[in-house]
Design a protein around this motif. Structure first.
Motif, mmCIF file in Angstrom:
data_model
loop_
_atom_site.group_PDB
_atom_site.id
_atom_site.type_symbol
_atom_site.label_atom_id
_atom_site.label_comp_id
_atom_site.label_asym_id
_atom_site.label_seq_id
_atom_site.Cartn_x
_atom_site.Cartn_y
_atom_site.Cartn_z
ATOM 1 N N ASP A 13 0.825 -1.206 0.000
ATOM 2 C CA ASP A 13 0.000 0.000 0.000
ATOM 3 C C ASP A 13 0.859 1.256 0.000
ATOM 4 O O ASP A 13 0.598 2.201 -0.733
ATOM 5 N N VAL B 202 -12.122 -7.303 6.794
ATOM 6 C CA VAL B 202 -11.662 -6.761 5.522
ATOM 7 C C VAL B 202 -10.324 -7.410 5.243
ATOM 8 O O VAL B 202 -9.476 -7.449 6.135
ATOM 9 N N PRO B 203 -10.136 -7.979 4.070
ATOM 10 C CA PRO B 203 -8.901 -8.727 3.829
ATOM 11 C C PRO B 203 -7.642 -7.869 3.925
ATOM 12 O O PRO B 203 -6.612 -8.328 4.404
ATOM 13 N N ASN B 204 -7.724 -6.640 3.435
ATOM 14 C CA ASN B 204 -6.536 -5.795 3.502
ATOM 15 C C ASN B 204 -6.437 -5.181 4.895
ATOM 16 O O ASN B 204 -7.194 -4.279 5.248
ATOM 17 N N ILE B 205 -5.493 -5.700 5.664
ATOM 18 C CA ILE B 205 -5.389 -5.249 7.050
ATOM 19 C C ILE B 205 -5.048 -3.769 7.112
ATOM 20 O O ILE B 205 -5.524 -3.044 7.981
ATOM 21 N N VAL B 206 -4.239 -3.330 6.143
ATOM 22 C CA VAL B 206 -3.865 -1.917 6.142
ATOM 23 C C VAL B 206 -5.109 -1.043 6.007
ATOM 24 O O VAL B 206 -5.267 -0.045 6.713
ATOM 25 N N THR B 207 -6.015 -1.442 5.129
ATOM 26 C CA THR B 207 -7.256 -0.674 4.989
ATOM 27 C C THR B 207 -8.055 -0.703 6.281
ATOM 28 O O THR B 207 -8.603 0.318 6.709
ATOM 29 N N ALA B 208 -8.110 -1.879 6.905
ATOM 30 C CA ALA B 208 -8.878 -1.998 8.141
ATOM 31 C C ALA B 208 -8.321 -1.062 9.212
ATOM 32 O O ALA B 208 -9.073 -0.347 9.881
ATOM 33 N N VAL B 209 -6.998 -1.065 9.346
ATOM 34 C CA VAL B 209 -6.394 -0.223 10.375
ATOM 35 C C VAL B 209 -6.570 1.248 10.005
ATOM 36 O O VAL B 209 -6.934 2.087 10.828
ATOM 37 N N LEU B 210 -6.347 1.532 8.736
ATOM 38 C CA LEU B 210 -6.389 2.918 8.267
ATOM 39 C C LEU B 210 -7.779 3.513 8.435
ATOM 40 O O LEU B 210 -7.945 4.625 8.919
ATOM 41 N N ALA B 211 -8.785 2.768 7.997
ATOM 42 C CA ALA B 211 -10.114 3.368 7.935
ATOM 43 C C ALA B 211 -10.937 3.096 9.173
ATOM 44 O O ALA B 211 -11.880 3.822 9.448
ATOM 45 N N SER B 212 -10.586 2.065 9.931
ATOM 46 C CA SER B 212 -11.427 1.773 11.087
ATOM 47 C C SER B 212 -10.695 1.931 12.418
ATOM 48 O O SER B 212 -11.013 2.813 13.196
ATOM 49 N N TYR B 213 -9.704 1.091 12.662
ATOM 50 C CA TYR B 213 -9.020 1.165 13.963
ATOM 51 C C TYR B 213 -8.429 2.548 14.190
ATOM 52 O O TYR B 213 -8.560 3.135 15.250
ATOM 53 N N ARG B 214 -7.727 3.043 13.177
ATOM 54 C CA ARG B 214 -7.132 4.371 13.313
ATOM 55 C C ARG B 214 -7.815 5.346 12.355
ATOM 56 O O ARG B 214 -7.184 6.203 11.760
ATOM 57 N N GLY B 215 -9.117 5.197 12.236
ATOM 58 C CA GLY B 215 -9.864 6.043 11.307
ATOM 59 C C GLY B 215 -9.762 7.520 11.626
ATOM 60 O O GLY B 215 -9.833 8.358 10.731
#
Lengths: 146, 213, 207, 502
Positions: C75, C160-173
């Motif tokens: 990414d 969400v398969p892409n962990i980076v997206t998950a962290v980016l948009a949700s955990y560290r949204g």
């Protein structure tokens, strides 16, 4: 403005680039990419067009007055998602509130798609705005005497 | 000693890169070049971050194959949305596996992670969703193993967190560059130059003129 | 080369020989890219033709994107290639067109302070590497704690398969909201500094 | 229901209002809208302050993700004080800006200006509220990028605003990047980004990585707060920025950086970290030198705004001095001074802005005999000036008094008496530079008797409000001192050990 080959190339590439931007935008959950990259790619399609065919033609398609609106809307979509979750009883940006009964975190999915859309819109508008701001300026004659 | 160097040479080169950028910022008088130096400095810091998130034998942090489904099949079996996900990223698996850079990197098996645990360590399964519980678990190495067990994962992933941080930082970097460049353009229009020495000389003149008035 | 092989072997003790050569190959690629990065950075110092410097800076970004791929950060590589090599270069080039094409020669006598700053800063960083966890160590705190947690939790929490997206948009949204605001700020800044009307993109020079 | 979300509301309110402000169709509306938003944020911050004063530090998990996976807001008493202060300053400065900015920038820029102002405000609030170390960086950059632009807007009046903003941008970005490097080093040994969690993970670790991380983070923040000798960007930036921007920045941005410094020194690193002593000694020495150096330079400047800007650098020295004592009293004194200095400096810079509005110059020569032409502005300026010196019955006296008390209550590598003497001496320098301006305003004859432009009420009222507050906090400061002491206690208490408190 521009060489013939350049123009033909740009014309051919324009649509695929936009398509690619959309792919990156909506496929970010599964592969690399997301709103930010998509926004940059979308803006670069128009920047490329402006480079080949002149700023005026590009500005006729996307008038400069739209861009601040796009920038603001992008941020508002993102922040609005947060406010939505806030109003529906969750914490700020807690997407689970959007679909609380879902077993497979549909809320998270919807939330992520929404905020990525916001990011994409804001980034595309901003990048184009920055480019317009620079390209719209008349270069002055320069002294390179040193 | 050799091991010591080999485990660190990466960092040293990245530090050298950072310092090159910093040197350009401080030593050059041209405002545009200063900005490019700043860019170089920041990009090198990004490399530093990504370097520390690398895990040997790891692969890009995109969940491969249908593991998510395997792990949670009982929860949402037969869910349509989920099965489309499965196929969608199934394709990706192929494209990544065939990537030459990843060859040989992607196969750290669960047994190996196992072996690294201390003998007395129990591999209890953490309750679903108990984030804090898990986070405070005693041995970090245990977490990886546990996670791998929980989800039937056989693949070791590189650390996604530095990637996320750097994505944010890249955006901040380009924003700074844009603002800096627009300032440089305005300075050029107002002063006729973007060389620090000349700008200083002009400013000093202005100062003196003001005192006389 | 034997040293590298030894290192690779040390890093993954009981793995088959195939694995070792694979690692050695990736280490070789990393070293190659790093060398190119250093060469690019160093040649940027002396070059006074700003167009060339901008191009080198773009090359630097592309190389670092390649390095990011080698380090599994796909990414980041994507973004760096799009932003660093693409948008940034276009911006810098338009900036150069509006400011100056060449840099004035630099006064040699004023290099002392920059050198001092660089050596102190670099020294501090090298000093810190002595106690640093080894490169690529999965047991290092950086990789074993929260990072591993994300990998473990994403399939359950976000799916969400892409962990980076998950962290980016949700955990560290919230960070990403901040990032969007930063972008917005930059656009607004260009509008304020270079635009001739608020709703205009700035046609025709100065105000 | 929304009361549960109180910690996050004062931050996201201006953050969301900024793009809305840009979309508003007319300039008048955008100014009023921004003002309403700022007052709203102020009211929310005060509610938060009350809640924290009674119920202890507030925590809020953004996105519902608990620490360490998610970003968590953690606001302690000191943070709530700083948030209330920043939002008060925004609320008071914005009405002032509506009037003052019209003369200083182009008409079409006005709604974008207010949007930018709100972004800057939101960024500053976010830095204070967050409990996540990387989130600090993001919001620091939000506030910094907007600040560079706001400073550069002074270019319509003086082109030096552009070079000032550029220098600020380069140094500010280096500071932020240093901060990021330091964070990366800490991340390497702790694996987490949550401040409290970093502290927990770092417990007992004192290796080379942590030390270097400490050095980078402290240097990075020190650049942002203009600690001597890293203050180079500040005087020019404050001098050439538009009046309202200077009034806001001088009273908030360095204060927020001070709070970030406190947070990292005490919450993240804490006392058991041995290397910290070295840093405190540095702060002590640099604080003292900075006080002296900047006050001396201020005496010889001809531009009133520049004089006040250098005085700001000197005042930062006082705050660092308080921090360097590393005791509850010392940090409490630093916090008292943060509040007092913010109030007096905004009164002063608003008065300077009013003079600029009326006379069109910041030169000392333009201030001749202003007492007769602009008695109200002169009065406000003098109250602020007296407070800067530390005359009894003004806020400045209180903070110096508390600081001297704290100096006597702590053990320092430098003899306490010497520190006190230095504080007194630097106050005498303040007498010199404030006295010079006061002399010009009160006793010299004006160059001409042309009547000056009348200053609108929108500018006079905020200015008088701040001057009044300076006086009030000089007379009835008991509550503030108590509050700051309690804040310092909670701040130092969260760190490891909590050993060296008096």
């Amino acid at each position: 403005m521009g060489h013939l080959i350049l123009r033909v190339t740009i014309k051919t590439l324009f649509a695929p680039i936009i398509l690619f931007a959309l792919y990156v935008q909506f496929h970010g959950d599964y592969g690399p990419g997301g709103g930010f990259q998509a926004g940059v790619i979308l803006a670069s399609a128009f920047i490329l067009h402006a480079l080949g065919f002149g700023l005026d033609r590009c500005q006729r398609v996307i008038p400069p007055s739209w861009l601040p609106v796009g920038m603001a809307l992008g941020v508002l979509i993102y922040a609005g998602t947060g406010v939505y979750t806030l109003l529906f009883g969750g914490n700020f940006l807690d997407y689970d509130v959007i679909q609380p009964d879902s077993h497979h975190h549909a809320g998270q999915h919807i939330g992520i798609i929404a905020v990525e859309l916001g990011v994409g819109l804001a980034v595309a508008a901003t990048m184009l705005q920055i480019y317009y701001a620079f390209a719209g300026r008349e270069p002055e004659p320069m002294d390179d005497s040193w | 000693m050799i091991e010591f160097i080999l485990a660190r040479y990466n960092y040293w080169i990245v530090i050298a890169l950072m310092m090159t950028g910093l040197y350009i910022v401080f030593s050059r008088g041209n405002l545009v070049k200063t900005l490019i130096g700043l860019n170089l400095f920041q990009t090198s810091v990004f490399i530093f971050y990504i370097t520390m998130g690398k895990v040997f034998g790891g692969t890009a942090p995109i969940l491969l194959g249908g593991h998510a489904e395997e792990g949670h099949g009982e929860e949402h079996g037969g869910d349509h949305a989920e099965s489309t996900h499965g196929t969608a990223y199934g394709e990706h698996e192929d494209s990544y596996a065939s990537d030459p850079l990843h060859e040989g990197g992607a196969v750290n098996t669960i047994e190996e992670t196992h072996a690294e645990l201390s003998p007395g360590e129990s591999l209890h399964t953490a309750p679903e969703g108990a984030v804090n519980e898990l986070a405070r678990a005693e041995t970090p190495a245990g977490d990886v193993a546990k996670a791998a067990l929980d989800h039937g994962t056989e693949i070791l992933y590189s650390n996604p967190l530095p990637h996320v941080l750097i994505l944010t930082a890249i955006v901040v970097g380009v924003a700074t560059t844009a603002v800096g460049l627009s300032l440089a353009v305005r300075i050029r229009e107002a002063y006729g130059t973007v060389e620090e020495d000349r700008l200083e000389a002009i400013d000093n003149q202005d100062d003196r003129a003001e005192v006389l008035v | 080369m034997s040293m590298i092989l030894f290192f690779a072997a040390a890093a993954s003790d009981a793995e088959p020989m195939m694995e070792v050569t694979g690692q050695a190959a990736s280490v070789a690629i990393e070293i190659l890219i790093l060398t190119l990065l250093v060469a690019t950075a160093v040649s940027m110092i002396r070059m006074r033709q700003l167009f060339g410097v901008a191009m080198l800076s773009g090359i630097y970004s592309l190389l670092s994107a390649a390095f990011f791929v080698a380090l599994d950060a796909v990414d980041v590589a994507f973004t760096e290639a799009a932003v660093g090599a693409g948008v940034s270069t276009v911006l810098v080039l338009s900036g150069i067109a509006l400011t100056a094409k060449r840099e004035m020669p630099v006064d040699r006598r004023r290099q002392l302070l920059p050198l001092l700053i660089v050596f102190v800063t670099g020294g501090a960083l090298v000093y810190s590497t002595i106690d640093m966890p080894a490169f690529g160590d999965p047991q290092a705190p950086a990789n074993a704690y929260v990072g591993a947690e994300y990998i473990a939790q994403t399939p359950q929490d976000v799916e969400v398969p892409n962990i980076v997206t998950a962290v980016l948009a949700s955990y560290r949204g919230f960070d990403t909201l901040g990032e969007t605001v930063v972008v917005f700020t930059a656009g607004l800044a260009c509008l304020l500094l270079l635009g001739t009307t608020l709703r205009g993109g700035g046609k025709g020079g100065r105000d | 229901m929304l009361l549960d979300d109180l910690p996050v509301l004062p931050v996201i309110l201006p953050l969301i209002a900024a793009p809305v402000c840009l979309l508003l169709p007319n300039n008048k509306l955008s100014g009023s809208f921004a003002t309403v938003v700022a007052w709203g944020a102020f009211i929310l911050s005060v509610m938060l302050l009350q809640q924290i004063a009674t119920g202890g530090a507030a925590e809020y998990a953004l996105g519902g993700w608990a620490s360490p996976l998610g970003i968590v807001y953690r606001i302690d008493l000191a943070g709530a004080i700083v948030m209330s202060l920043v939002s008060l300053m925004a609320a008071v400065t914005l009405p002032y800006a509506i009037e003052s900015i019209r003369a200083e920038i182009n008409g079409y820029q006005i709604s974008a200006f207010f949007a930018m102002f709100l972004i800057c405000f939101a960024g500053l609030m976010g830095v204070v509220a967050t409990g996540d170390a990387f989130n600090v960086f993001v919001f620091l950059e939000i506030s910094s990028l907007s600040t560079y632009t706001l400073v550069a807007l002074g270019a319509k009046r003086d082109r030096r605003a552009l070079t000032a903003a550029f220098t600020y941008l380069v140094l500010g970005t280096i500071g932020a990047t240093f901060f990021v490097i330091g964070l990366g080093l800490l991340y390497q040994v702790t694996g987490t980004l949550n401040m409290l969690d970093i502290n927990e993970q770092m417990q007992g670790q004192d290796n080379k990585v942590v030390r270097a991380g400490y050095a980078f983070i402290v240097t990075g923040i020190a650049l942002k707060l203009a600690m001597f000798p890293l203050h180079r960007w500040l005087p020019d930036a404050y001098t050439y920025a538009p009046s309202a921007v200077t009034a806001f920045l001088a009273s908030t941005s360095t204060k927020v950086a001070i709070y970030a410094m406190l947070r990292f020194l005490f919450t993240v690193f804490g006392f058991s970290f041995g290397f910290a002593d070295v840093a405190f000694t540095f702060f002590l020495i640099l604080g003292l030198i900075g006080m002296f150096y900047a006050s001396t330079v201020a005496i010889f400047r001809e531009d009133v705004k520049m004089i006040l800007a250098y005085s700001s650098v000197a005042q930062i020295g006082y705050m660092l001095l308080g921090i360097s004592f590393a005791t509850v009293d010392g940090v409490g004194a630093a916090l008292v001074h943060v509040v007092q200095h913010a109030v007096m400096k905004s009164a002063l810079f608003m008065a300077v802005g009013a003079v600029f509005f009326a006379v069109g110059s910041h030169r000392l020569s333009a201030y001749k005999g202003l007492a007769k032409k602009m008695p109200i502005t002169t009065a406000a300026f003098l109250i602020g000036g007296l407070s800067l010196i530390g005359v009894p019955l003004t806020g400045g006296f209180i903070s110096k008094w508390v600081l001297i008390q704290a100096a006597f209550g702590s053990v320092q590598p430098v003899p306490t008496l010497l520190i006190v003497l230095m504080i007194v001496a630097s106050s005498l320098l303040a007498v010199a530079y404030v006295g010079r301006i006061a002399w010009t305003m009160l006793l010299e004859d004006p160059d001409n008797n042309a009547p000056v432009k009348a200053v609108p009420l929108g500018m006079t009222i905020p200015m008088l409000l701040m001057a009044g507050l300076t006086l009030y906090l000089g007379i009835d400061a008991g509550g503030l001192i108590e509050l700051c002491r309690a804040a310092a206690e909670s701040l130092l208490g969260t760190g490891l050990g909590f050993g060296s408190a008096s």
